[in-house]
Motif scaffolding. Structure first.
Motif, mmCIF file in Angstrom:
data_model
loop_
_atom_site.group_PDB
_atom_site.id
_atom_site.type_symbol
_atom_site.label_atom_id
_atom_site.label_comp_id
_atom_site.label_asym_id
_atom_site.label_seq_id
_atom_site.Cartn_x
_atom_site.Cartn_y
_atom_site.Cartn_z
ATOM 1 N N HIS A 60 0.847 -1.187 0.000
ATOM 2 C CA HIS A 60 0.000 0.000 0.000
ATOM 3 C C HIS A 60 0.891 1.249 0.000
ATOM 4 O O HIS A 60 1.903 1.296 0.696
ATOM 5 N N ALA A 61 0.519 2.220 -0.786
ATOM 6 C CA ALA A 61 1.306 3.451 -0.865
ATOM 7 C C ALA A 61 1.198 4.215 0.448
ATOM 8 O O ALA A 61 0.098 4.556 0.899
ATOM 9 N N SER A 62 2.333 4.483 1.046
ATOM 10 C CA SER A 62 2.374 5.228 2.306
ATOM 11 C C SER A 62 3.736 5.905 2.412
ATOM 12 O O SER A 62 4.646 5.638 1.626
ATOM 13 N N PHE A 91 -0.658 10.023 -2.229
ATOM 14 C CA PHE A 91 0.391 10.296 -3.211
ATOM 15 C C PHE A 91 -0.279 10.449 -4.569
ATOM 16 O O PHE A 91 -1.020 9.564 -5.010
ATOM 17 N N MET A 92 0.001 11.560 -5.251
ATOM 18 C CA MET A 92 -0.739 11.918 -6.452
ATOM 19 C C MET A 92 0.200 12.126 -7.643
ATOM 20 O O MET A 92 1.375 12.481 -7.487
ATOM 21 N N GLN A 105 -5.540 14.021 -12.871
ATOM 22 C CA GLN A 105 -5.004 13.695 -11.556
ATOM 23 C C GLN A 105 -5.247 12.209 -11.271
ATOM 24 O O GLN A 105 -6.351 11.700 -11.483
ATOM 25 N N PHE A 106 -4.215 11.546 -10.773
ATOM 26 C CA PHE A 106 -4.320 10.132 -10.433
ATOM 27 C C PHE A 106 -3.780 9.910 -9.024
ATOM 28 O O PHE A 106 -2.769 10.513 -8.639
ATOM 29 N N GLN A 107 -4.440 9.037 -8.291
ATOM 30 C CA GLN A 107 -3.945 8.671 -6.972
ATOM 31 C C GLN A 107 -3.147 7.373 -7.050
ATOM 32 O O GLN A 107 -3.582 6.399 -7.671
ATOM 33 N N VAL A 108 -1.997 7.349 -6.429
ATOM 34 C CA VAL A 108 -1.190 6.134 -6.335
ATOM 35 C C VAL A 108 -1.762 5.273 -5.208
ATOM 36 O O VAL A 108 -1.798 5.713 -4.051
ATOM 37 N N GLN A 118 11.220 1.355 -8.566
ATOM 38 C CA GLN A 118 9.903 1.195 -7.958
ATOM 39 C C GLN A 118 8.878 1.836 -8.868
ATOM 40 O O GLN A 118 9.012 2.991 -9.270
ATOM 41 N N GLN A 119 7.832 1.049 -9.220
ATOM 42 C CA GLN A 119 6.735 1.566 -10.020
ATOM 43 C C GLN A 119 5.534 1.852 -9.134
ATOM 44 O O GLN A 119 5.483 1.430 -7.969
ATOM 45 N N TYR A 120 4.538 2.513 -9.716
ATOM 46 C CA TYR A 120 3.375 2.936 -8.944
ATOM 47 C C TYR A 120 2.103 2.565 -9.693
ATOM 48 O O TYR A 120 2.008 2.745 -10.917
ATOM 49 N N LEU A 121 1.122 2.033 -8.956
ATOM 50 C CA LEU A 121 -0.106 1.517 -9.540
ATOM 51 C C LEU A 121 -1.246 2.501 -9.316
ATOM 52 O O LEU A 121 -1.486 2.953 -8.186
ATOM 53 N N LEU A 122 -1.950 2.808 -10.400
ATOM 54 C CA LEU A 122 -3.045 3.763 -10.385
ATOM 55 C C LEU A 122 -4.345 3.057 -10.744
ATOM 56 O O LEU A 122 -4.363 2.161 -11.594
ATOM 57 N N PRO A 123 -5.471 3.431 -10.129
ATOM 58 C CA PRO A 123 -6.748 2.776 -10.435
ATOM 59 C C PRO A 123 -7.281 3.212 -11.795
ATOM 60 O O PRO A 123 -7.057 4.334 -12.244
ATOM 61 N N SER A 124 -8.017 2.300 -12.430
ATOM 62 C CA SER A 124 -8.639 2.595 -13.715
ATOM 63 C C SER A 124 -9.974 1.865 -13.788
ATOM 64 O O SER A 124 -10.310 1.063 -12.910
#
Length: 762
Positions: A60-62, A91-92, A105-108, A118-124
């Motif tokens: 989880h992004a923190s 994290f945006m 705008q996307f939330q990580v 390190q990559q980051y996953l965004l909802p779709s």
């Protein structure tokens, strides 16, 4: 021009892939206990795992897990400008397109991986998570584009918003535990679930709830299911579930796959070591991970397994540098008399990452190499995803002589990794000077001979495991099976392929089935039916594909129930993985073979909807349109292929034939000549010559006929075309000379002798 000149249906064997989609979430599967349940009894292993790359595979992004700079840092990209910032605890990512317009705008939601990037996953939409292509280089401390120079457009599958960077289908299975993809084809959405977010203990050891939930007064723990306790024997079965280039089989979709089935080698179908994934000699090329190269090695054949070198819990090497190799190999191999470089010392000072450190334990880039490390020569590597250097695990002896012998195949060689100003011939001469001119036989010699010159005989020897290739590993033989030309009934190759069906190696049985799948139905039924109840899922599914045009009534009564269940299993496989264009395409091929043209067309179009550049589906759809008499539709499809792939010779050839049928002779000639220049096909030259002859351009037609004959000197159609042209233009002596030249090569051909007689009588 007759329709039989159109290319045959492309029956390519390729590996396919949901209600409104739900955001990914924990499944609550009662079969799984979670890694924390292991800590009490297995404290040492648990503590080694904590903080490992497996533990941090997905989080989880923190503030504790995000390593990148989200303090209003920016990254300029060909597509636009990315800004990374914080909104409270979130994290945006803000993206402004290069062409202007409103920023998105996307939330990580999650971090993905930890080092070296390190990559980051965004909802779709549709329950998807998408991997942002702008990643954080944890070694250099900067943002970078993992796709490098690809620069995909929004309609392409490899664009980050599309299937190529979709977490649910491309990444999740190996970065989480007990993953259930749950793709729903009708709504094109996902309801993906996991038992544990990261790669936990049960990813390798299997579901352990029964093992963990014991009573305090019990004298012993309930054992894990057979084969799921300790990774003993050939650990490739377990590690290879993820550390391999492989295609999915029975995707874990709830009741359609049990926990035991998810934990097994039956979960995937391994790719063989053939181009373009591998170089022509089996060295790694594309991102193939580890298993495919490791299975080529003498290390694997000798029983060396993953944990001999790697601690399976911490993911670190068991010892640094050459000390690891000297556990098995003689100390003389660590001397300059063998490696011919400066003496090795355990910690090479002055390097960004020395061999004794923990950041990769020896994963130095070529420019950081000293040449005295075993891995420098026997495990050369390649950088993937922009900064991730990974080594070839085939542990082969450097063979720059093969790279020099076959320059057209552009083989890498270990020496060239460092000596980039020297060619392969220089390296080969140095090795010959050090170790003599003779090299031990290697299966790569057979693979290279066939791919460089089209000589299939070395492949036959490799498939049969005879001569100098008698120590060839199964993956090398399976690669030879795939590379061999399609067999004809009664040929030596057909006999060799049938032998593979009895192999104790699933990979050889599977590739043998695939190689025989083009033969007539009665042959396939007779030869392949004994494998209907094969124990290996990859073999069964390959068999189901090979028999997809067979009806149950064609089998003996005793086999009908097994065959029916096999087809059900195959359909579940196609459905569960129908978010992959290759398997949507395969469903179309199956329907096409059965004569179900409407269904085939729907499947081909579905594959193209997933990936507009998946042109095998467009080829077959064009052929289907042609079968139905829709020449305009077929022409449009071939034009699209040519526009997307200007060097697609087969598409240009087919387009040329269609344009010829539609009366556009000039356009047809242009396409056929372009095809001939690309693929050197005598058939393309020949068809261009026919149209040029009809158009009255005798000189161009003669040139094209002669080019066709140059590629296939004994082709009677090409000779007949040239003779017809010359006679038509009152050049009988030249026609007679061409026939006499053919007779010199085939002095007992009755057909040629009769043609000579006819010309002499004119």
């Amino acid at each position: 021009m007759r329709s039989k000149l159109l290319p045959a249906l492309l029956l390519l064997t390729t590996a396919l892939a949901a209600t409104a989609g739900q955001p990914p979430q924990a499944s609550g599967d009662p079969n799984y206990a979670g890694s924390a349940s292991c800590a009490g009894c297995h404290s040492e292993q648990y503590q080694a795992w904590r903080g490992s790359h497996h533990d941090q595979a997905m989080q989880h992004a923190s503030a504790a897990t995000v390593l990148a700079d989200f303090d209003n840092s920016t990254f300029e990209h060909y597509a636009g400008r990315y800004r990374f910032y914080r909104d409270g605890e979130q994290f945006m990512v803000s993206f402004t397109p290069a062409e202007g317009g409103e920023a998105e705008q996307f939330q990580v939601l999650y971090t993905f991986g930890v080092e070296p990037l390190q990559q980051y996953l965004l909802p779709s939409a549709g329950g998807r998570l998408q991997a942002l292509p702008i990643a954080w280089d944890t070694l250099q401390g900067q943002w970078f584009d993992v796709q490098g120079d690809l620069q995909p457009e929004p309609h392409e599958r490899i664009h980050w918003r599309n299937g190529g960077l979709n977490w649910n289908s491309m990444c999740a299975d190996c970065h989480s535990t007990g993953l259930e993809k749950n793709y729903q084809p009708t709504s094109d959405s996902y309801a993906t679930q996991w038992a544990e977010l990261n790669v936990g203990c049960e990813s390798c050891h299997g579901p352990a709830a029964d093992h963990a939930n014991w009573q305090p007064n019990a004298t012993s723990l309930r054992p894990l299911p057979s084969g799921q306790a300790a990774l003993t024997g050939d650990q490739a079965t377990s590690c290879g579930q993820c550390h391999a280039r492989r295609g999915p089989l029975l995707a874990a979709n709830g009741a359609e796959a049990t926990a035991t089935a998810r934990f097994s080698e039956m979960h995937y179908a391994l790719e063989v070591a053939a181009p373009p994934l591998y170089h022509a000699d089996g060295q790694i090329n594309d991102e193939v991970f580890v298993l495919g190269s490791y299975l080529q090695s003498k290390m694997h054949s000798a029983g060396i397994t993953c944990s001999n070198c790697h601690d399976p819990h911490s993911n670190q090497l068991n010892q640094p540098g050459n000390a690891l190799c000297l556990n098995c190999h003689e100390a003389d191999y660590n001397l300059p008399s063998h490696h011919r470089h400066a003496p090795y010392t355990p910690a090479q000072s002055g390097h960004p990452r020395d061999y004794s450190g923990t950041l990769g334990n020896g994963q130095l880039l070529p420019e950081q190499s000293l040449g005295n490390q075993c891995v420098d020569c026997h495990m050369p590597g390649k950088v993937y995803m922009g900064n991730d250097f990974r080594r070839d695990h085939s542990f082969r002896v450097p063979r720059p002589d093969l790279a020099a012998q076959y320059p057209q195949l552009q083989l890498p060689n270990a020496c060239g990794s460092c000596h980039r100003d020297r060619d392969a011939s220089w390296a080969a001469a140095a090795i010959a000077d050090w170790h003599g001119p003779v090299r031990d036989s290697h299966f790569a010699e057979a693979l290279l001979a066939a791919q460089a010159g089209g000589d299939q005989r070395p492949l036959y020897a490799l498939i049969a495991v005879t001569g100098g290739y008698n120590q060839a590993p199964p993956i090398a033989r399976a690669t030879a099976v795939q590379l061999a030309a399609p067999a004809t009934l009664g040929s030596e190759l057909e006999a060799l392929l049938r032998q593979q069906l009895n192999s104790d190696q699933p990979l050889l049985r599977r590739t043998g089935i695939a190689a025989l799948s083009h033969l007539p139905a009665d042959y396939r039924l007779r030869v392949l039916a004994p494998l209907l109840d094969d124990s290996h899922a990859a073999v069964r599914l390959q068999l189901a594909q090979a028999l997809s045009d067979i009806t149950v009534s064609q089998l003996p009564t005793a086999d009908q129930a097994t065959f029916t269940e096999l087809q059900r299993e195959y359909r579940r496989h196609l459905k569960a993985n129908s978010d992959f264009p290759s398997l949507r395409y395969q469903a179309g091929v199956d329907a096409h073979r059965r004569g179900e043209l409407e269904q085939a067309a729907a499947d081909y179009r579905a594959a193209l909807a997933l990936d507009d550049r998946f042109n095998p589906a467009r080829y077959n759809l064009a052929q289907l349109y042609y079968q139905r008499g829709d020449r305009d539709g077929a022409t449009a499809l071939y034009r699209t292929i040519v526009a997307q792939e200007p060097r697609a010779g087969a598409a240009r050839h087919a387009l040329g034939l269609l344009l010829g049928e539609l009366g556009d002779s000039a356009g047809a000639i242009d396409q056929l000549l372009a095809a001939a220049a690309l693929n050197g096909s005598g058939r393309s030259w020949y068809n261009a010559a026919i149209l040029q002859q009809r158009s009255g351009d005798a000189s161009a037609a003669q040139h094209s006929y002669q080019q066709a004959l140059a590629s296939e000197p004994d082709n009677r159609d090409y000779l007949a075309g040239l003779v017809s042209l010359l006679v038509q233009n009152n050049r009988r002596d030249e026609a007679l000379a061409a026939v006499r030249a053919a007779i010199a090569r085939n002095p007992y051909s009755r057909e040629l002798l009769q043609l000579r007689h006819q010309l002499q009588q004119r």
